[in-house]
Design a protein around this motif. Structure first.
Motif, PDB file in Angstrom:
ATOM      1  N   ALA A   1       0.843  -1.193   0.000  1.00  0.00           N
ATOM      2  CA  ALA A   1       0.000   0.000   0.000  1.00  0.00           C
ATOM      3  C   ALA A   1       0.876   1.239   0.000  1.00  0.00           C
ATOM      4  O   ALA A   1       1.827   1.344   0.784  1.00  0.00           O
ATOM      5  N   VAL A   2       0.558   2.175  -0.879  1.00  0.00           N
ATOM      6  CA  VAL A   2       1.234   3.472  -0.948  1.00  0.00           C
ATOM      7  C   VAL A   2       0.154   4.541  -0.862  1.00  0.00           C
ATOM      8  O   VAL A   2      -0.790   4.539  -1.651  1.00  0.00           O
ATOM      9  N   SER A   3       0.285   5.448   0.086  1.00  0.00           N
ATOM     10  CA  SER A   3      -0.720   6.491   0.269  1.00  0.00           C
ATOM     11  C   SER A   3      -0.046   7.854   0.350  1.00  0.00           C
ATOM     12  O   SER A   3       1.084   7.981   0.837  1.00  0.00           O
ATOM     13  N   VAL A   4      -0.755   8.863  -0.156  1.00  0.00           N
ATOM     14  CA  VAL A   4      -0.311  10.254  -0.103  1.00  0.00           C
ATOM     15  C   VAL A   4      -1.413  11.048   0.581  1.00  0.00           C
ATOM     16  O   VAL A   4      -2.538  11.126   0.063  1.00  0.00           O
ATOM     17  N   THR A   5      -1.106  11.629   1.736  1.00  0.00           N
ATOM     18  CA  THR A   5      -2.097  12.358   2.528  1.00  0.00           C
ATOM     19  C   THR A   5      -1.655  13.802   2.672  1.00  0.00           C
ATOM     20  O   THR A   5      -0.488  14.076   3.009  1.00  0.00           O
TER      21      THR A   5
ATOM     22  N   GLY B   1      -2.857  -3.346 -12.486  1.00  0.00           N
ATOM     23  CA  GLY B   1      -3.740  -4.251 -11.769  1.00  0.00           C
ATOM     24  C   GLY B   1      -3.895  -3.845 -10.317  1.00  0.00           C
ATOM     25  O   GLY B   1      -4.192  -4.682  -9.452  1.00  0.00           O
ATOM     26  N   ALA B   2      -3.699  -2.561 -10.026  1.00  0.00           N
ATOM     27  CA  ALA B   2      -3.769  -2.043  -8.657  1.00  0.00           C
ATOM     28  C   ALA B   2      -5.104  -1.362  -8.419  1.00  0.00           C
ATOM     29  O   ALA B   2      -5.845  -1.037  -9.355  1.00  0.00           O
ATOM     30  N   ALA B   3      -5.412  -1.130  -7.153  1.00  0.00           N
ATOM     31  CA  ALA B   3      -6.634  -0.429  -6.754  1.00  0.00           C
ATOM     32  C   ALA B   3      -6.271   0.984  -6.327  1.00  0.00           C
ATOM     33  O   ALA B   3      -5.361   1.191  -5.516  1.00  0.00           O
ATOM     34  N   LEU B   4      -6.974   1.971  -6.891  1.00  0.00           N
ATOM     35  CA  LEU B   4      -6.738   3.373  -6.566  1.00  0.00           C
ATOM     36  C   LEU B   4      -7.989   3.963  -5.941  1.00  0.00           C
ATOM     37  O   LEU B   4      -9.093   3.788  -6.465  1.00  0.00           O
ATOM     38  N   ARG B   5      -7.803   4.660  -4.838  1.00  0.00           N
ATOM     39  CA  ARG B   5      -8.931   5.294  -4.145  1.00  0.00           C
ATOM     40  C   ARG B   5      -8.497   6.670  -3.664  1.00  0.00           C
ATOM     41  O   ARG B   5      -7.472   6.806  -2.980  1.00  0.00           O
ATOM     42  N   ILE B   6      -9.249   7.685  -4.050  1.00  0.00           N
ATOM     43  CA  ILE B   6      -8.975   9.060  -3.632  1.00  0.00           C
ATOM     44  C   ILE B   6     -10.142   9.494  -2.756  1.00  0.00           C
ATOM     45  O   ILE B   6     -11.268   9.625  -3.240  1.00  0.00           O
ATOM     46  N   ALA B   7      -9.889   9.701  -1.484  1.00  0.00           N
ATOM     47  CA  ALA B   7     -10.964   9.967  -0.527  1.00  0.00           C
ATOM     48  C   ALA B   7     -10.610  11.170   0.323  1.00  0.00           C
ATOM     49  O   ALA B   7      -9.429  11.454   0.588  1.00  0.00           O
TER      50      ALA B   7
ATOM     51  N   VAL C   1      -4.762   9.862  -1.155  1.00  0.00           N
ATOM     52  CA  VAL C   1      -4.697   9.047  -2.366  1.00  0.00           C
ATOM     53  C   VAL C   1      -4.092   7.710  -1.951  1.00  0.00           C
ATOM     54  O   VAL C   1      -2.939   7.654  -1.503  1.00  0.00           O
ATOM     55  N   HIS C   2      -4.871   6.637  -2.091  1.00  0.00           N
ATOM     56  CA  HIS C   2      -4.454   5.324  -1.596  1.00  0.00           C
ATOM     57  C   HIS C   2      -4.328   4.372  -2.784  1.00  0.00           C
ATOM     58  O   HIS C   2      -5.288   4.132  -3.511  1.00  0.00           O
ATOM     59  N   LEU C   3      -3.117   3.823  -2.973  1.00  0.00           N
ATOM     60  CA  LEU C   3      -2.832   2.888  -4.047  1.00  0.00           C
ATOM     61  C   LEU C   3      -2.471   1.541  -3.433  1.00  0.00           C
ATOM     62  O   LEU C   3      -1.580   1.459  -2.586  1.00  0.00           O
ATOM     63  N   THR C   4      -3.172   0.485  -3.849  1.00  0.00           N
ATOM     64  CA  THR C   4      -2.927  -0.861  -3.336  1.00  0.00           C
ATOM     65  C   THR C   4      -2.449  -1.743  -4.471  1.00  0.00           C
ATOM     66  O   THR C   4      -3.179  -1.997  -5.430  1.00  0.00           O
TER      67      THR C   4
END
Length: 452
Positions: A372-376, A416-422, A433-436
C-alpha cells in the motif's frame, strides 16, 4: 413498395470474399474463388487424406481379384505393376500431403495417370469387384481438387473406363447393374467433391478475412493504448515541467528590473534547473519509446528522491514513512516502480497546486496481501465521498479537463492495482490518495546495504 433487399455480408476490400457482390452464392452454383495455396492445402488436407486412405484400402483388397482375372505372362505383370503404383501413390498422398498435394493441384495430368492405373485394375477385376469403388474415388478427388471442370472431365473419363470394363465382363452376372450403379456413384461423387471444395474454400477465405479483421482491431487497440500512454507520460512529465518553467521565466522577466542581483541569480538557477529537468524527462520518454531502459531502481529510493525534490521545489513540508525493517523492502519491476512513482508525483503536485496544502505525507506499507502506498495532505480536499476509477465523480473531473486524475486511474489499472482518492476523516482537512498493489516478493538487500 418494393420488398427490402436482404443485407449483404460484410467483406473486406480486396479479399477473396469481396470478389463476388451480393448475397452468398450457393455451394454448388459455381467454383469458389481459389484462395492462396496454403489455404487450399489446409482446407483440402483432411478430406483428400480420407479419400486416399479409403482408396488405399480398396486397392489392397481388390488387387487379388485383378491378378486372378489377368492372363499369365505380361498381362499379369502389368496388373501387378498397376496395383503397386496405385497403392504407393495413395500411400504417398496419405503420408506426405504437404509435399505431394501442391504437385497434384498444379498438374491434373497426375490424376489422369492415376485414373489409367485404376482403369487397368478395374478392367481385369470387373466392375463387381472391390476395385469398382476405386472408380468412385477418382471423380470425388477431381471435384475436391479441380472444381466443376475437373470433376466433369474425370467423371466422363471414369464412366468411359467403366463401360470398357463392362464390355469385357458383360457375360458375368451382375455386371450391368454394378456398372450402372458405379456410374451413378461417379456422377454423385463428382458433385459432392465440388460442393465440399466450395464450402471449404469459402470457409477458409472467411476465416482469413476474420483473422485479418481481428489483427486490424488489435493494431488499432494497440495504437489507442499507446496514444493514451504517451498522453499520460507527456502530462505527468514534460508538459508539467515546461509549464513550471514558463511560469518561472515569466516571473523572472516581470521582476528583473527591480530585483537585486542575488535574487535574480537564484531565480535564473531555478529556471535552469527546470529546463534540465525537462530535458532529462524528454530523454527518459525517448528511451521508453525506443524500448531501452536504464538500470533497475528501488521503489523506496525513488520515492525518497521524489519527496526530497518536491520539498526543495515547493518549500512544503513533505515526509516519507516506510517500514523500518530493510529486509522487508519489496522487489518490484522497473515498470511498476515507474508507474507507482508517477502516481505519487501527481498526487504531490495536486496537493501543492490545487489543494493549497502545507504538509504532505507519503506512506509505504507492506501488508500480508498487498503493498500500500498512500499520499495524505492537509489541503482543501475534493469534497465529500471517495473518488474511484469507476465512479461518476471521476467522469466529471475528466470532463473538466483534470487529466492528472485520469492518468492516475489509468496507470493504476495498467498495474492491476486499486486506486482510491478519498477526503480525510470527518473533522480533518485534506485528501488521501491510496494505491494498493498486489503483494510483491520480499528480497534481502545487498551486503553493502546491510553494512549501512
Amino acid at each position: 413498395m418494393p420488398p427490402a433487399r436482404p443485407p449483404r455480408p460484410l467483406r473486406r476490400p480486396g479479399s477473396p470474399l469481396a470478389t463476388r457482390p451480393g448475397p452468398w452464392p450457393s455451394a454448388i452454383e459455381d467454383d469458389a474463388p481459389p484462395p492462396s495455396l496454403r489455404i487450399q492445402l489446409s482446407a483440402l488436407q483432411a478430406l483428400c487424406r480420407q479419400v486416399f486412405g479409403a482408396r488405399l484400402a480398396v486397392i489392397a483388397l481388390g488387387v487379388p481379384f485383378a491378378m486372378s482375372g489377368a492372363a499369365d505372362g505380361a498381362p499379369r505383370y502389368a496388373v501387378l505393376a498397376a496395383g503397386v503404383l496405385g497403392f504407393m501413390g495413395s500411400y504417398a498422398m496419405l503420408r506426405d500431403w504437404e509435399r505431394f498435394g501442391p504437385r497434384v493441384l498444379a498438374h491434373p495430368t497426375l490424376m489422369g495417370l492415376d485414373l489409367l492405373v485404376g482403369s487397368i485394375l478395374l478392367l481385369t477385376a470387373s466392375p463387381a469387384s472391390p476395385l469398382g469403388y476405386v472408380a468412385v474415388c477418382t471423380p470425388l478427388l477431381a471435384g475436391l481438387l479441380y472444381g466443376w471442370r475437373g470433376a466433369g472431365v474425370f467423371t466422363g473419363l471414369q464412366i468411359v473406363a467403366l463401360l470398357t470394363a463392362y464390355r469385357a465382363w458383360e457375360t458375368r452376372p451382375g455386371s450391368a447393374s454394378s456398372t450402372a450403379l458405379l456410374a451413378g456413384f461417379c456422377v454423385a461423387a463428382g458433385i459432392i467433391g465440388v460442393t465440399l471444395r466450395n464450402l471449404m474454400f469459402r470457409f477458409g477465405s472467411a476465416t482469413r478475412a476474420l483473422a485479418e479483421a481481428h489483427a486490424d482491431l488489435a493494431v488499432r487497440d494497440a495504437v489507442e493504448s499507446e496514444r493514451a500512454r504517451l498522453a499520460r507520460e507527456m502530462h505527468d512529465s514534460v508538459a508539467k515541467t515546461l509549464h513550471g518553467l514558463a511560469l518561472s521565466a515569466e516571473a523572472l522577466a516581470a521582476t528583473a528590473d527591480r530585483t537585486d542581483p542575488q535574487t535574480l541569480r537564484h531565480r535564473a538557477e531555478e529556471v535552469a534547473r527546470a529546463a534540465r529537468r525537462a530535458a532529462a524527462e524528454s530523454r527518459t520518454l525517448l528511451h521508453d519509446l525506443r524500448g531501452t531502459t536504464g538500470p533497475g531502481t528501488d521503489l523506496l529510493v525513488e520515492l525518497d528522491a521524489l519527496v526530497d525534490d518536491f520539498r526543495t521545489r515547493t518549500g512544503l513540508a513533505a515526509t516519507l514513512r516506510t517500514d523500518p525493517d530493510p529486509l522487508r523492502r519489496p522487489a518490484l519491476a522497473d515498470r511498476v516502480v515507474h508507474e507507482t512513482a508517477t502516481i505519487v508525483a501527481e498526487a504531490l503536485e495536486n496537493a501543492h497546486r490545487h489543494a493549497r496544502a502545507t504538509h504532505v505525507t507519503v506512506t509505504v506499507t507492506l501488508a500480508a496481501e498487498a503493498l500500500a502506498v498512500s499520499v495524505t495532505d492537509d489541503g482543501s480536499g475534493l469534497g465529500t465521498g471517495p473518488v474511484t476509477p469507476d465512479c461518476a465523480r471521476l467522469a466529471a473531473l475528466r470532463a473538466r479537463g483534470r487529466f492528472g486524475l485520469l492518468g492516475m486511474a489509468e496507470r493504476a489499472a495498467a498495474l492491476g492495482a486499486a486506486l482510491r482518492i478519498a477526503p480525510a476523516p470527518a473533522g480533518a482537512p485534506g485528501t488521501t490518495v491510496h494505491l494498493t498493489l498486489p503483494r510483491p516478493v520480499p528480497r534481502p538487500l545487498p551486503e553493502a546495504d546491510h553494512a549501512r
